[in-house]
Design a protein around this motif. Sequence first.
Motif, PDB file in Angstrom:
ATOM      1  N   SER A 263     -16.718 -75.766  15.597  1.00  0.00           N
ATOM      2  CA  SER A 263     -16.500 -74.927  14.424  1.00  0.00           C
ATOM      3  C   SER A 263     -16.861 -75.708  13.173  1.00  0.00           C
ATOM      4  CB  SER A 263     -15.047 -74.448  14.355  1.00  0.00           C
ATOM      5  OG  SER A 263     -14.153 -75.543  14.362  1.00  0.00           O
ATOM      6  N   THR A 266     -15.572 -75.542   7.127  1.00  0.00           N
ATOM      7  CA  THR A 266     -15.316 -74.620   6.011  1.00  0.00           C
ATOM      8  C   THR A 266     -15.887 -75.180   4.704  1.00  0.00           C
ATOM      9  OG1 THR A 266     -13.167 -75.386   5.175  1.00  0.00           O
ATOM     10  CG2 THR A 266     -13.143 -73.917   7.101  1.00  0.00           C
ATOM     11  N   THR A 270     -17.035 -69.804   2.645  1.00  0.00           N
ATOM     12  CA  THR A 270     -16.261 -69.190   3.724  1.00  0.00           C
ATOM     13  C   THR A 270     -15.428 -68.029   3.194  1.00  0.00           C
ATOM     14  OG1 THR A 270     -16.114 -71.348   4.801  1.00  0.00           O
ATOM     15  CG2 THR A 270     -14.635 -69.633   5.598  1.00  0.00           C
ATOM     16  N   LEU A 274     -11.118 -69.133   8.646  1.00  0.00           N
ATOM     17  CA  LEU A 274     -11.808 -69.777   9.764  1.00  0.00           C
ATOM     18  C   LEU A 274     -10.894 -70.725  10.518  1.00  0.00           C
ATOM     19  CD1 LEU A 274     -14.523 -70.087  11.215  1.00  0.00           C
ATOM     20  CD2 LEU A 274     -15.005 -72.017   9.704  1.00  0.00           C
ATOM     21  N   GLY A 298     -18.130 -69.936  10.040  1.00  0.00           N
ATOM     22  CA  GLY A 298     -17.642 -69.198   8.874  1.00  0.00           C
ATOM     23  C   GLY A 298     -18.721 -68.634   7.985  1.00  0.00           C
ATOM     24  N   GLN A 337      -9.617 -60.407  10.973  1.00  0.00           N
ATOM     25  CA  GLN A 337      -9.450 -61.558  11.860  1.00  0.00           C
ATOM     26  C   GLN A 337      -9.219 -61.157  13.313  1.00  0.00           C
ATOM     27  OE1 GLN A 337      -9.664 -64.524  10.390  1.00  0.00           O
ATOM     28  NE2 GLN A 337      -8.506 -66.054  11.526  1.00  0.00           N
TER      29      GLN A 337
END
Length: 355
Positions: A263, A266, A270, A274, A298, A337
């Motif tokens: 991942s 950020t 973003t 995230l 993101g 989300q």
Amino acid sequence: MNNHTTRQIHIGSVPIGGGAPVVVQSMTNTDTRDVPATLAQIERLAAAGCEIVRVAVPDDTAAKAMPALCAASPLPVVADIHFDARLAVASLEGGAAALRINPGNIGGPAKVDMVVDAAKAHKAPIRIGVNAGSLEKELLHRFHGPTPEALVESAMSHVALLEKRGFEAIKISLKSSSVPDTLAAYRLLASRCPYPLHTGITEAGTLLRGAVKSAVGIGILLSEGLGDTIRVSLTHDPVREVEVAWQILRSLGLRQRGPEIISCPTCGRTEIDLIGLAQAVEERLAHVSQTFTVAVMGCVVNGPGEAREADVGIAGGRGKGILFRKGQVVGSVTGGQQELLNALMQEIEAFLQER
């Protein structure tokens, strides 16, 4: 990585050393006398990828619990014994697959004989565990503290007690809360004996600090070919120890278990939570053992390109997201989300079924 090969022993059916894969282990923090609670924790450890489990056996009541515990455990059980040879013998008779003791403080030559005879009879290895916090006073004085040389000297003196009795099903740990001292000790020990090495950083600390110290110390040793089994010591749920251990092995390319989750860190572009999304994905996949790569990004513009090697991924923006495989967009998502999470999990399920 170096190919430092040690002798091979078996704890239950699990091979350690001699070129076998590095084994992940942990220790319960329940009261061993409480068999249901201890078994419940062992089952959680096994589900997380633990392969050997150690339990404390501090008294007769704990030793009497070993038959029921060992019979029901999904993992080989190592009995951790201090000072009392009777508890070691009782644990082996109760089904323990191995012992963790210091032969030098088990109660004199006759007691060492008793433990070694029992270990031979039950074909159970003995782990010599040397800790910087409990070194012999004579060694502390001679080496001016718990130095790497003192740790190794202590280990070799304990090894000699077992070798003298014809016992060589041995593995050794040298643990210090100091990463540099631990590294120096294992390097020295590896040059002096062929026994399998149990590596770790003792008293490493809480989750973040302990994970970092363990990853540095264990990781360096493993990168040098030193270490046949590892235990990450954390002031936390033992299941997290197992998770960190597998991350160390994965990072070095030594073993794989479960999905790799990547991942982005950020930035100001973003538009979603995230951090929360990545954590939710990690939790949902915690007990998946198949190996594949998942990306949680993101930025819907750059996400697929930055994570093009991921098997499955999602990149989220405000109220929307895109799903991709190997950098190619395969679908879109509208919503917040929870919708992003659900869509990603469905795509992962489809990917695994297809594979």
